[in-house]
Design a protein around this motif. Structure first.
Motif, PDB file in Angstrom:
ATOM      1  N   PHE A   1       0.853  -1.191   0.000  1.00  0.00           N
ATOM      2  CA  PHE A   1       0.000   0.000   0.000  1.00  0.00           C
ATOM      3  C   PHE A   1       0.889   1.241   0.000  1.00  0.00           C
ATOM      4  O   PHE A   1       1.846   1.320   0.787  1.00  0.00           O
ATOM      5  CB  PHE A   1      -0.881  -0.064   1.259  1.00  0.00           C
ATOM      6  CG  PHE A   1      -1.797   1.093   1.511  1.00  0.00           C
ATOM      7  CD1 PHE A   1      -2.364   1.832   0.483  1.00  0.00           C
ATOM      8  CD2 PHE A   1      -2.134   1.433   2.826  1.00  0.00           C
ATOM      9  CE1 PHE A   1      -3.222   2.891   0.748  1.00  0.00           C
ATOM     10  CE2 PHE A   1      -2.992   2.478   3.103  1.00  0.00           C
ATOM     11  CZ  PHE A   1      -3.532   3.212   2.061  1.00  0.00           C
TER      12      PHE A   1
ATOM     13  N   GLY B   1      -6.454   4.688   1.553  1.00  0.00           N
ATOM     14  CA  GLY B   1      -6.234   5.409   2.755  1.00  0.00           C
ATOM     15  C   GLY B   1      -7.151   6.636   2.917  1.00  0.00           C
ATOM     16  O   GLY B   1      -7.973   6.984   2.074  1.00  0.00           O
TER      17      GLY B   1
ATOM     18  N   TRP C   1      -4.411  14.180   6.684  1.00  0.00           N
ATOM     19  CA  TRP C   1      -3.126  14.127   7.405  1.00  0.00           C
ATOM     20  C   TRP C   1      -2.590  15.529   7.694  1.00  0.00           C
ATOM     21  O   TRP C   1      -1.423  15.688   7.987  1.00  0.00           O
ATOM     22  CB  TRP C   1      -2.123  13.280   6.613  1.00  0.00           C
ATOM     23  CG  TRP C   1      -2.670  11.897   6.426  1.00  0.00           C
ATOM     24  CD1 TRP C   1      -3.169  11.355   5.279  1.00  0.00           C
ATOM     25  CD2 TRP C   1      -2.842  10.893   7.439  1.00  0.00           C
ATOM     26  NE1 TRP C   1      -3.624  10.079   5.499  1.00  0.00           N
ATOM     27  CE2 TRP C   1      -3.434   9.771   6.817  1.00  0.00           C
ATOM     28  CE3 TRP C   1      -2.541  10.827   8.799  1.00  0.00           C
ATOM     29  CZ2 TRP C   1      -3.741   8.603   7.532  1.00  0.00           C
ATOM     30  CZ3 TRP C   1      -2.842   9.669   9.496  1.00  0.00           C
ATOM     31  CH2 TRP C   1      -3.430   8.566   8.863  1.00  0.00           C
TER      32      TRP C   1
ATOM     33  N   ASN D   1     -12.619   4.233   1.017  1.00  0.00           N
ATOM     34  CA  ASN D   1     -11.738   3.744   2.085  1.00  0.00           C
ATOM     35  C   ASN D   1     -12.391   3.950   3.449  1.00  0.00           C
ATOM     36  O   ASN D   1     -12.857   5.058   3.761  1.00  0.00           O
ATOM     37  CB  ASN D   1     -10.417   4.524   2.070  1.00  0.00           C
ATOM     38  CG  ASN D   1      -9.519   4.141   3.234  1.00  0.00           C
ATOM     39  OD1 ASN D   1      -9.007   3.024   3.285  1.00  0.00           O
ATOM     40  ND2 ASN D   1      -9.335   5.047   4.183  1.00  0.00           N
ATOM     41  N   GLU D   2     -12.433   2.913   4.240  1.00  0.00           N
ATOM     42  CA  GLU D   2     -12.891   2.984   5.647  1.00  0.00           C
ATOM     43  C   GLU D   2     -14.079   3.921   5.823  1.00  0.00           C
ATOM     44  O   GLU D   2     -14.076   4.806   6.696  1.00  0.00           O
ATOM     45  CB  GLU D   2     -11.723   3.404   6.562  1.00  0.00           C
ATOM     46  CG  GLU D   2     -10.614   2.377   6.619  1.00  0.00           C
ATOM     47  CD  GLU D   2      -9.560   2.627   7.698  1.00  0.00           C
ATOM     48  OE1 GLU D   2      -9.522   3.725   8.274  1.00  0.00           O
ATOM     49  OE2 GLU D   2      -8.771   1.702   7.952  1.00  0.00           O
TER      50      GLU D   2
ATOM     51  N   ALA E   1       0.208  -2.402   4.938  1.00  0.00           N
ATOM     52  CA  ALA E   1       0.110  -0.948   5.019  1.00  0.00           C
ATOM     53  C   ALA E   1       1.185  -0.455   5.980  1.00  0.00           C
ATOM     54  O   ALA E   1       1.101  -0.779   7.159  1.00  0.00           O
ATOM     55  CB  ALA E   1      -1.267  -0.540   5.503  1.00  0.00           C
ATOM     56  N   GLN E   2       2.133   0.302   5.458  1.00  0.00           N
ATOM     57  CA  GLN E   2       2.296   0.702   4.073  1.00  0.00           C
ATOM     58  C   GLN E   2       3.681   0.220   3.621  1.00  0.00           C
ATOM     59  O   GLN E   2       4.260  -0.585   4.332  1.00  0.00           O
ATOM     60  CB  GLN E   2       2.113   2.204   3.968  1.00  0.00           C
ATOM     61  CG  GLN E   2       0.705   2.618   4.433  1.00  0.00           C
ATOM     62  CD  GLN E   2       0.331   4.064   4.132  1.00  0.00           C
ATOM     63  OE1 GLN E   2       1.042   4.790   3.481  1.00  0.00           O
ATOM     64  NE2 GLN E   2      -0.838   4.472   4.642  1.00  0.00           N
TER      65      GLN E   2
ATOM     66  N   ILE F   1       4.627   3.720   8.612  1.00  0.00           N
ATOM     67  CA  ILE F   1       4.356   2.365   9.133  1.00  0.00           C
ATOM     68  C   ILE F   1       4.817   1.312   8.110  1.00  0.00           C
ATOM     69  O   ILE F   1       4.024   0.538   7.581  1.00  0.00           O
ATOM     70  CB  ILE F   1       2.868   2.185   9.544  1.00  0.00           C
ATOM     71  CG1 ILE F   1       1.886   2.703   8.493  1.00  0.00           C
ATOM     72  CG2 ILE F   1       2.582   2.844  10.870  1.00  0.00           C
ATOM     73  CD1 ILE F   1       0.408   2.347   8.808  1.00  0.00           C
TER      74      ILE F   1
HETATM   75  O1  AHR Z   1      -2.515   3.299   6.782  1.00  0.00           O
HETATM   76  C1  AHR Z   1      -2.769   4.443   7.550  1.00  0.00           C
HETATM   77  C2  AHR Z   1      -4.245   4.763   7.659  1.00  0.00           C
HETATM   78  O2  AHR Z   1      -4.878   3.773   8.412  1.00  0.00           O
HETATM   79  C3  AHR Z   1      -5.024   4.784   6.361  1.00  0.00           C
HETATM   80  O3  AHR Z   1      -4.950   6.010   5.726  1.00  0.00           O
HETATM   81  C4  AHR Z   1      -6.424   4.509   6.813  1.00  0.00           C
HETATM   82  O4  AHR Z   1      -7.180   3.862   5.833  1.00  0.00           O
HETATM   83  C5  AHR Z   1      -6.248   3.691   8.074  1.00  0.00           C
HETATM   84  O5  AHR Z   1      -7.012   4.204   9.118  1.00  0.00           O
END
Ligand code: AHR
Length: 509
Positions: free
Chosen positions: A25, A71, A97, A172-173, A350-351, A356
Motif C-alpha cells: 500500500f 487510505g 493528514w 476507504n474505511e 500498510a504501508q 508504518i
Molecule cells: O494506513 C494508515 C491509515 O490507516 C489509512 O490512511 C487509513 O485507511 C487507516 O485508518
C-alpha cells in the motif's frame, strides 16, 4: 523445553494463495510518496524521480499488487489534480493528514512506478467528498483506449496506451467517523453500488472491493457488513477488512497472541458474506480483501501532533520504528493470512515506505530494511502454492484478560504456523514460537510427500525484543541460518529459539 507436534497431509488443502495476497500500500501520507518512492534529487533517482535504492528494496520485499492513493487521503482527493502538466497542478490542503499535497506525483506516475517495480496497481476511488461520477471518469481516463474526452486526455498527457487497472476499491474505511464524509452503511452501500455499476459499465473487466469494517472492534461491525452487502452483493467481488496490531498494554505475550484475532475477524467476515449469499440463495462466494494490515500503535493521527501550526509538505509522520517483537506479531499476521488463502484473495501490507513501513529512507541518503521486512519477504518468496491444513498439538497460554474492548483470547497455542506446498513437491513451513522464555522442539509429520530434505532454514530473533534496525545499524535484526533442523524419515525435527520466527523450505531429496 516445550514440545509441539504437527501433522500435515499434502492432499488436505485449505486453498491456493492468490498472487494478490502478497500486496502492499502506498498512500499520499507523510514521506511515503515524497521522499519515499519519489525523490527527484536523490542520487539514485531515475529521470522520473523514482528512487532506485527504494525500487531495489521493493523488489527484494516482493509485493505483487499495490493499493493507492489512500487510505484516508483518498476520501478528499480530486484525482484530476494529479494528472497533466506538473507545473499546472494545484497544491491542496490534505485534511486527512493535515499536510499540503503538491500533486507532483499522481495516477500516471504511480502506474509508471508500478511498471518499474513489476507490480500490479490497485486504485481506490474517492467515495467520501466525491462519488460515482468522478469514479467512473477515472476508470475511463485509465482504462478506455481512446476516442472520448477522458481517454484522449490521458493520451494528451503522454500515456497513449490504457493503464488497464483491474482492481479498484470503492472508497476507504467509510465506516470510520474520522473519514472525510464518513457515511452510514445504508448511504455508503447505495453509493458504492451505483459507483460499481457505472465503473463496470465503462470497463466490465474490472474487479471491485466494497468497504467492510475498518477494524473488528468497530461498534458497527457486522451490521455494517450486512447492510453494505445487502446493497453491493451482486456488484462487487470483494469485501475489505483492516487491522493494525498493537501492544498498547506492553504485554508481549498478549501482543503475540493478537494475530489470532485476525483469524477470528476473517472467519466472522466470511460468515457474514456467506449469510448474505444464503439469503439470496446464491452460490457466489464473496472473497475478502485484507487491504490494510500491519503492526501500528506508537504514532498517530492527532491533529495537534500533525499540524503544529503549519501545513507541511510530506512531514515525517507515522514513521513507526519496528522492533524485533513487532516482527514476531507481524509474522503471526502473515501466518493468519496464509491460513485463510481460500477466502482472503487480496491483502495489502500498510504501508511500504517510511509510513508504518518495512522500508525506511533518509532524505538524500540511504534506505534500509525494518524488522518487519523479513517475514513479509519470506512469505512472498516461499508462500506461493497450496496452503495445507496443519493439525497442531502445542501447549497453550492465557492472555491477560481482554485484548481489546471486545475480545479475549484463551488457550493460545505457543506454536502458530502455516504450511504451503509449492511446485515440484516442495513444502514451506512458517513457524512462530510464541514462548518468550523456552525453546521449542517441533516435530512435523508431512504425509503423502516424497522424501524431503531441508533446502533452506532461517530464523529471525534477537535476545533484545526491543532491538530495531536504523540507518547506522541496518542489520542489527536480520534472518540467520537455523541450524537445529533436520529430517528423520518423513518427519521434520527442529528446535526453535524462544520468541522466534522460523522458515523452513523442503524439497524432494
Ligand atoms: O494506513 C494508515 C491509515 O490507516 C489509512 O490512511 C487509513 O485507511 C487507516 O485508518
Amino acid at each position: 523445553m516445550r514440545h509441539a507436534k504437527v501433522l500435515i497431509d499434502r492432499d488436505f488443502v485449505i486453498g491456493h494463495t492468490d498472487p494478490r495476497l502478497f500486496g502492499g500500500f502506498i498512500e499520499h501520507l507523510g514521506r511515503c510518496v515524497y521522499g519515499g518512492i519519489y525523490e527527484p534529487d536523490h542520487p539514485t533517482a531515475d529521470e522520473r524521480g523514482f528512487r532506485g535504492d527504494v525500487l531495489a528494496l521493493i523488489k527484494e520485499l516482493g509485493p505483487t499488487v499495490v493499493r493507492y492513493p489512500g487510505g484516508n487521503f483518498v476520501s478528499g482527493y480530486n484525482w484530476e489534480d494529479g494528472v497533466g502538466p506538473a507545473e499546472s497542478r494545484p497544491s491542496r490542503l490534505d485534511l486527512a493528514w493535515f499536510s499540503t499535497e503538491p500533486n507532483h506525483f499522481g495516477t500516471n506516475e504511480f502506474i509508471d512506478w508500478c511498471r518499474a517495480a513489476g507490480l500490479e496497481p490497485m486504485l481506490a476511488v474517492n467515495l467520501g467528498t466525491r462519488g460515482g461520477d468522478a469514479a467512473r471518469n477515472l476508470v475511463e481516463y485509465c482504462n478506455h483506449p481512446r476516442g472520448t474526452a477522458w481517454s484522449d486526455l490521458r493520451r494528451a498527457h503522454g500515456w497513449e496506451q490504457p493503464h488497464d487497472v483491474k482492481l479498484w476499491c470503492l472508497g476507504n474505511e467509510m465506516d470510520g467517523p474520522w473519514q472525510m464524509e464518513h457515511k452510514t452503511a445504508e448511504v455508503y452501500g447505495a453509493i458504492a453500488r451505483e459507483a460499481a455499476k457505472m465503473m463496470r459499465s465503462v470497463d466490465p473487466t474490472i474487479k471491485l472491493v466494497a468497504c467492510g469494517s475498518s477494524a473488528h472492534n468497530m461498534p458497527t461491525f457486522a451490521r455494517w457488513e450486512d447492510t453494505v452487502l445487502e446493497h453491493t452483493f451482486d456488484h462487487v467481488d470483494y469485501i475489505s477488512l483492516h487491522t493494525y496490531l498493537n501492544n498498547y498494554r506492553r504485554d508481549t505475550a498478549s501482543f503475540l497472541a493478537s494475530p489470532d484475532l485476525m483469524d477470528r475477524f476473517i472467519e466472522d467476515v466470511v460468515a457474514l458474506a456467506d449469510a448474505a449469499a444464503a439469503k439470496r440463495r446464491s452460490d457466489k462466494r464473496m472473497m475478502l480483501s485484507f487491504d490494510e494490515w500491519n503492526v501500528w500503535y506508537r504514532t498517530g493521527r492527532r491533529r495537534t501532533d500533525l499540524l503544529k501550526g503549519e501545513w507541511p509538505v510530506a512531514p515525517a509522520i507515522l514513521e513507526e520504528v519496528y522492533t524485533m517483537e513487532d516482527a514476531l506479531a507481524f509474522g503471526g499476521a502473515c501466518i493468519s493470512l496464509l491460513n485463510h488463502a481460500d477466502r482472503v484473495k487480496v491483502a495489502c501490507l500498510a504501508q511500504l515506505v517510511n509510513v508504518i513501513a518495512p522500508i525506511m529512507t533518509q532524505k538524500g541518503g540511504s534506505a534500509w530494511r525494518q524488522t518487519i521486512f523479513f517475514p513479509f519477504a519470506h512469505m512472498g518468496r516461499l508462500g506461493r502454492g497450496r496452503v495445507l491444513r496443519t493439525q497442531v498439538e502445542s501447549e497453550t497460554y492465557e492472555t491477560s484478560g481482554i485484548l481489546d474492548k471486545f475480545f479475549a483470547l484463551h488457550n493460545v497455542p505457543y506454536l502458530k504456523m502455516a504450511a504451503v506446498a509449492g511446485d515440484a513437491g516442495s513444502l514451506s513451513l512458517f513457524i512462530l514460537n510464541r514462548d518468550l522464555q523456552q525453546e521449542m522442539e517441533v516435530s512435523v509429520e508431512a504425509r503423502s510427500f516424497d522424501r524431503l530434505s531441508v533446502r533452506e532454514a532461517l530464523e529471525l530473533r534477537h535476545h533484545d525484543l526491543e532491538a530495531t534496525n536504523a540507518e547506522d545499524a541496518p542489520e542489527r535484526v536480520k534472518p540467520r541460518p537455523l541450524h537445529a533442523v533436520g529430517m528423520d524419515a518423513r518427519r521434520l525435527l527442529a528446535t526453535l529459539k524462544p520468541a522466534s520466527w522460523n522458515v523452513v523450505h523442503l524439497a524432494p531429496s
